[in-house]
Design a protein around this motif. Sequence first.
Motif, mmCIF file in Angstrom:
data_model
loop_
_atom_site.group_PDB
_atom_site.id
_atom_site.type_symbol
_atom_site.label_atom_id
_atom_site.label_comp_id
_atom_site.label_asym_id
_atom_site.label_seq_id
_atom_site.Cartn_x
_atom_site.Cartn_y
_atom_site.Cartn_z
ATOM 1 N N PRO A 1 -4.218 7.587 -2.669
ATOM 2 C CA PRO A 1 -2.927 6.867 -3.433
ATOM 3 C C PRO A 1 -2.559 7.045 -4.874
ATOM 4 O O PRO A 1 -3.842 7.227 -5.649
ATOM 5 N N THR B 1 0.721 -1.323 -0.046
ATOM 6 C CA THR B 1 0.012 -0.080 -0.035
ATOM 7 C C THR B 1 0.796 1.405 -0.195
ATOM 8 O O THR B 1 0.303 2.308 -0.132
ATOM 9 N N PRO C 1 1.670 6.423 -0.748
ATOM 10 C CA PRO C 1 0.586 5.490 -0.863
ATOM 11 C C PRO C 1 0.633 5.340 -2.457
ATOM 12 O O PRO C 1 0.409 6.026 -3.098
#
Length: 169
Positions: A47, A9, A78
Amino acid sequence: MNNEIKHPTATQTSKLKRNKLKPRRPTEDQISDMAQSIKAIGQIVMPIDVRPVKGGYEIVDGEIRWLGAIRLGMDIVPINVLSIDAQTANEFSLITNYITNDESTDFELNPEIILPSLERLVDEFGVNAGEIVLEKLAFLEEHNAMGSPEHQARAVALLQRCGIASKDL
């Protein structure tokens, strides 16, 4: 036992690569604005969409966030890892470029930007890019943005390269 593949992630900024077929590069103002936004919030909120490639990840959507993070000296960002192939990534990049551009109407209707992007897509993927080429050229035609004979000739050539008759436009 859970056999589901886990994707990271977050990753190092140095592991991310630009999509070489992306139609436009961010401006200095866009990068500066993003860096200021990240600094004010204290993090990257959304992200960066990426796909796995040799040696790291290719950015599908989020190049401005990535460059803003680099400008601020951030080492980790991210990410959201997408399981998509190169053609899908390029189509996604082309589409998100339309959606996220502040001057989207000018960009969408500018054959000087659209035609080279579609030509690169066809160079890379051949007839498989036909559907997106037809969709984008039809959009330009619908908005009377293909006025010049040069643009019209390039559009017809693109369609021929994809095996599509120009009457389908």
